[in-house]
Design a protein around this motif. Structure first.
Motif, PDB file in Angstrom:
ATOM      1  N   GLU A 113      15.215  55.155  71.071  1.00  0.00           N
ATOM      2  CA  GLU A 113      15.021  54.683  69.700  1.00  0.00           C
ATOM      3  C   GLU A 113      13.906  53.651  69.697  1.00  0.00           C
ATOM      4  O   GLU A 113      13.885  52.749  70.530  1.00  0.00           O
ATOM      5  CB  GLU A 113      16.303  54.054  69.159  1.00  0.00           C
ATOM      6  CG  GLU A 113      16.158  53.564  67.739  1.00  0.00           C
ATOM      7  CD  GLU A 113      17.409  52.893  67.206  1.00  0.00           C
ATOM      8  OE1 GLU A 113      17.385  52.483  66.031  1.00  0.00           O
ATOM      9  OE2 GLU A 113      18.402  52.758  67.941  1.00  0.00           O
ATOM     10  N   ILE A 114      12.992  53.781  68.746  1.00  0.00           N
ATOM     11  CA  ILE A 114      11.917  52.805  68.593  1.00  0.00           C
ATOM     12  C   ILE A 114      12.539  51.525  68.026  1.00  0.00           C
ATOM     13  O   ILE A 114      13.054  51.524  66.911  1.00  0.00           O
ATOM     14  CB  ILE A 114      10.802  53.322  67.653  1.00  0.00           C
ATOM     15  CG1 ILE A 114      10.208  54.629  68.160  1.00  0.00           C
ATOM     16  CG2 ILE A 114       9.735  52.255  67.455  1.00  0.00           C
ATOM     17  CD1 ILE A 114       9.372  54.522  69.407  1.00  0.00           C
ATOM     18  N   ILE A 124      10.896  50.975  73.266  1.00  0.00           N
ATOM     19  CA  ILE A 124      11.883  52.048  73.117  1.00  0.00           C
ATOM     20  C   ILE A 124      13.152  51.674  73.868  1.00  0.00           C
ATOM     21  O   ILE A 124      13.090  51.232  75.026  1.00  0.00           O
ATOM     22  CB  ILE A 124      11.323  53.385  73.651  1.00  0.00           C
ATOM     23  CG1 ILE A 124      10.009  53.725  72.938  1.00  0.00           C
ATOM     24  CG2 ILE A 124      12.348  54.499  73.478  1.00  0.00           C
ATOM     25  CD1 ILE A 124       9.300  54.949  73.493  1.00  0.00           C
ATOM     26  N   TRP A 161       5.779  60.637  73.595  1.00  0.00           N
ATOM     27  CA  TRP A 161       7.051  60.476  72.887  1.00  0.00           C
ATOM     28  C   TRP A 161       6.870  61.025  71.481  1.00  0.00           C
ATOM     29  O   TRP A 161       6.037  60.547  70.725  1.00  0.00           O
ATOM     30  CB  TRP A 161       7.452  59.008  72.833  1.00  0.00           C
ATOM     31  CG  TRP A 161       7.852  58.474  74.166  1.00  0.00           C
ATOM     32  CD1 TRP A 161       7.052  57.854  75.074  1.00  0.00           C
ATOM     33  CD2 TRP A 161       9.152  58.524  74.740  1.00  0.00           C
ATOM     34  NE1 TRP A 161       7.775  57.532  76.199  1.00  0.00           N
ATOM     35  CE2 TRP A 161       9.074  57.930  76.017  1.00  0.00           C
ATOM     36  CE3 TRP A 161      10.375  59.035  74.325  1.00  0.00           C
ATOM     37  CZ2 TRP A 161      10.169  57.815  76.850  1.00  0.00           C
ATOM     38  CZ3 TRP A 161      11.474  58.914  75.161  1.00  0.00           C
ATOM     39  CH2 TRP A 161      11.368  58.313  76.404  1.00  0.00           C
TER      40      TRP A 161
END
Length: 65
Positions: free
Chosen positions: A17-18, A28, A59
């Motif tokens: 997840e950013i 991330i 990504w």
């Protein structure tokens, strides 16, 4: 970048997840570990809160069903 044209040989799909972004890096969260990734390795259009998957070269945004 199209996910269908870029495939990793890795058996385990790396999803993260950013959680932050700066001028040159994306941060991330993967398995409770924060990694710093150059924006050159993140697909265009990815934003804070997106889930991303490693394709072997960058990504890309991951669609979560």
């Amino acid at each position: 970048m199209e996910e269908s044209t870029l495939r990793s040989n890795c058996q385990i799909e790396r999803i993260g997840e950013i959680i932050g972004m700066s001028e040159k890096f994306a941060f991330i969260l993967i398995n409770e570990k924060r990694i710093e990734v150059p924006l050159t390795k993140v697909a265009e259009g990815v934003i804070l809160g997106d889930f991303v998957v490693w394709t072997g070269s960058c990504w890309n945004r991951k669609t979560i069903l």
